[in-house]
Enzyme design. Structure first.
Site, mmCIF file in Angstrom:
data_model
loop_
_atom_site.group_PDB
_atom_site.id
_atom_site.type_symbol
_atom_site.label_atom_id
_atom_site.label_comp_id
_atom_site.label_asym_id
_atom_site.label_seq_id
_atom_site.Cartn_x
_atom_site.Cartn_y
_atom_site.Cartn_z
ATOM 1 N N ASP A 65 0.852 -1.198 0.000
ATOM 2 C CA ASP A 65 0.000 0.000 0.000
ATOM 3 C C ASP A 65 0.884 1.244 0.000
ATOM 4 O O ASP A 65 0.950 1.980 0.975
ATOM 5 C CB ASP A 65 -0.918 -0.033 1.222
ATOM 6 C CG ASP A 65 -1.980 1.050 1.197
ATOM 7 O OD1 ASP A 65 -2.197 1.649 0.124
ATOM 8 O OD2 ASP A 65 -2.585 1.301 2.254
ATOM 9 N N ASN A 111 11.746 -7.594 -7.238
ATOM 10 C CA ASN A 111 11.256 -6.286 -7.672
ATOM 11 C C ASN A 111 12.399 -5.293 -7.747
ATOM 12 O O ASN A 111 13.365 -5.372 -6.993
ATOM 13 C CB ASN A 111 10.149 -5.783 -6.735
ATOM 14 C CG ASN A 111 10.679 -4.905 -5.622
ATOM 15 O OD1 ASN A 111 10.929 -3.715 -5.807
ATOM 16 N ND2 ASN A 111 10.866 -5.498 -4.443
ATOM 17 N N GLY A 114 11.891 0.836 -7.210
ATOM 18 C CA GLY A 114 12.585 2.106 -7.066
ATOM 19 C C GLY A 114 11.760 3.202 -6.413
ATOM 20 O O GLY A 114 11.773 4.358 -6.860
ATOM 21 N N ASN A 139 6.186 4.355 6.264
ATOM 22 C CA ASN A 139 7.541 4.027 5.834
ATOM 23 C C ASN A 139 8.048 5.159 4.952
ATOM 24 O O ASN A 139 7.466 5.449 3.907
ATOM 25 C CB ASN A 139 7.510 2.697 5.073
ATOM 26 C CG ASN A 139 8.876 2.186 4.690
ATOM 27 O OD1 ASN A 139 9.610 2.859 3.984
ATOM 28 N ND2 ASN A 139 9.193 0.974 5.119
ATOM 29 N N SER A 173 16.418 -0.394 0.866
ATOM 30 C CA SER A 173 15.988 -0.851 -0.453
ATOM 31 C C SER A 173 17.196 -0.938 -1.376
ATOM 32 O O SER A 173 18.004 -0.009 -1.434
ATOM 33 C CB SER A 173 14.960 0.106 -1.051
ATOM 34 O OG SER A 173 14.741 -0.189 -2.420
ATOM 35 N N SER A 243 13.922 -8.049 7.804
ATOM 36 C CA SER A 243 14.786 -7.237 6.973
ATOM 37 C C SER A 243 14.064 -6.862 5.692
ATOM 38 O O SER A 243 12.955 -7.312 5.434
ATOM 39 C CB SER A 243 16.041 -8.027 6.610
ATOM 40 O OG SER A 243 15.701 -9.079 5.703
ATOM 41 N N THR A 245 14.480 -6.657 1.303
ATOM 42 C CA THR A 245 14.762 -7.690 0.300
ATOM 43 C C THR A 245 16.269 -7.915 0.158
ATOM 44 O O THR A 245 17.081 -7.093 0.575
ATOM 45 C CB THR A 245 14.180 -7.290 -1.053
ATOM 46 O OG1 THR A 245 14.738 -6.026 -1.446
ATOM 47 C CG2 THR A 245 12.666 -7.174 -0.982
ATOM 48 N N TYR A 316 4.330 -9.769 3.080
ATOM 49 C CA TYR A 316 3.739 -9.185 1.887
ATOM 50 C C TYR A 316 3.799 -10.190 0.738
ATOM 51 O O TYR A 316 2.776 -10.692 0.263
ATOM 52 C CB TYR A 316 4.416 -7.861 1.526
ATOM 53 C CG TYR A 316 4.080 -7.308 0.155
ATOM 54 C CD1 TYR A 316 2.983 -7.754 -0.578
ATOM 55 C CD2 TYR A 316 4.861 -6.306 -0.416
ATOM 56 C CE1 TYR A 316 2.682 -7.238 -1.834
ATOM 57 C CE2 TYR A 316 4.562 -5.781 -1.666
ATOM 58 C CZ TYR A 316 3.476 -6.260 -2.374
ATOM 59 O OH TYR A 316 3.188 -5.747 -3.613
#
EC number: 1.3.5.2
Length: 363
Positions: A65, A111, A114, A139, A173, A243, A245, A316
């Site tokens: 979301d 994924n 970005g 976030n 990320s 954590s 990804t 998720y």
């Protein structure tokens, strides 16, 4: 719902581009097409973490979301909390498409989105109008072209302070060039100092202290974990999320998308993320809250995160494969497992497997 999804809905959705399928699922939640999945209140699952009372320990991780479109419907699926974002000060389109890939053989996802999102203003307006009673974290991230990324995080604290249940500072990320450099010790110290100073200012202005968590990567070295732990303990941080990804592709089965660039999530992330979780619990001690994320697909894997040191857990990617009935199934399953253990609270099981996981080698 999960059984129906597995037999019918998943086959149909998997014929659609993953990003379009995600959009359809958000639209279904917005329209009320998906039914509410009530979970019975179990006081053994209720947790007070960072001053917040969570009805159960399972949350929706950030990334689903992004723009605060469906926090309410997500909570009604059975989650004890949800997290919107990642949101950046200005809207940005993210990386070129295609940028989401299903690894069906492994029940994983790669994924390289970005931080695509509509920016602070759009998400803030939706959260303000929603006036939700449940726990909704925000976030926050930095724009790809930002000249001062620390300032972007500070701006996020200021923008959402009145509506956030908690904040997650996302510096992990792999899809924004240079972002993970903020996990280096000197950069992390500067970031935490600035963010927590803004929190202090906003707390004095609005009369409430909002918890702040730091989300870290699973690809840190032992020395990198040392640095993060020491800085987390040196500052007035409320917790860690372990954590994000991974860039690792270890153990993946042969498939058409395993070589795609980006962060890997879903079932293949479970062992690495749980190992890093336990290593961080060993480093920070018993008192700093940790939210465990990565590969949670069942009540058993959720509870294993708790045994490895997590106070709360998030998921998720595994919902991509199991469907919208997964959160309620996990919460109900956790109730049964905790009852079987004969403990008064799920907290009594925390850390019971820390040594077994933390003793594993990284890489």
């Amino acid at each position: 719902m999960s059984g129906l999804f597995s037999s019918v809905g998943r086959k149909g959705l998997f014929l659609i581009d993953p990003e379009k399928a995600h959009g359809l699922s958000v639209a279904a939640l917005k329209s009320g097409f998906l039914p509410t999945c009530m979970v019975p209140h179990d006081p053994r699952l209720q947790q007070t973490v960072a001053g917040l009372v969570f009805p159960n320990p399972l949350g929706m991780a950030a990334g689903y979301d992004k723009n605060a479109e469906v926090p309410g419907p997500l909570l009604r699926l059975g989650f004890g909390f949800t997290e919107i974002g990642t949101v950046t000060p200005r809207a940005q389109s993210g990386n070129p498409k295609p940028r989401i890939f299903r690894l069906v053989e492994d029940e994983g996802v790669i994924n390289r989105l970005g931080f695509n999102n509509e920016g602070h203003a759009a998400a803030l307006e939706r959260l303000t109008q929603a006036r939700l009673r449940g726990i909704v974290g925000v976030n926050i991230g930095a724009n790809k072209d930002s000249e001062d990324r620390i300032a972007d995080y500070v701006q996020g604290i200021e923008a959402f302070y009145a509506v956030a249940s908690y904040f997650t500072v996302n510096i992990s990320s792999p899809n924004t060039p240079g972002l993970r450099d903020l996990q280096a010790r000197e950069s992390l110290a500067a970031l935490l100092t600035a963010v927590l100073e803004r929190r202090k200012t906003e707390a004095e202005r609005l009369g409430k202290r909002i918890p702040i968590f730091l989300k870290i990567a699973p690809d840190l070295t032992e020395e990198g974990l040392d640095d993060v732990a020491e800085e987390a303990l040196a500052h007035d941080l409320d917790g860690l999320i372990v954590s994000n990804t991974t860039l690792s592709r270890e153990g993946l089965r042969p498939g058409p998308h395993r070589g795609e660039a980006g962060g890997l999530s879903g079932k293949p992330l479970f062992e690495l993320s749980t190992t890093v979780l336990a290593k961080m619990r060993r480093r920070v001690g018993a008192n700093l809250p940790i939210i465990g994320v990565g590969g949670v697909s069942s009540a058993e894997t959720a509870l294993e995160k708790v045994r490895a040191g997590a106070d709360l857990v998030q998921l998720y990617s595994c919902m991509v494969y199991e469907g919208p009935g997964l959160p309620s199934a996990i919460v109900k399953g956790m109730s049964k497992l905790v009852a079987r253990e004969g403990v008064e609270t799920i907290r009594d099981l925390r850390d019971s497997a820390v040594d077994r996981w933390a003793d594993r080698k990284l890489g």
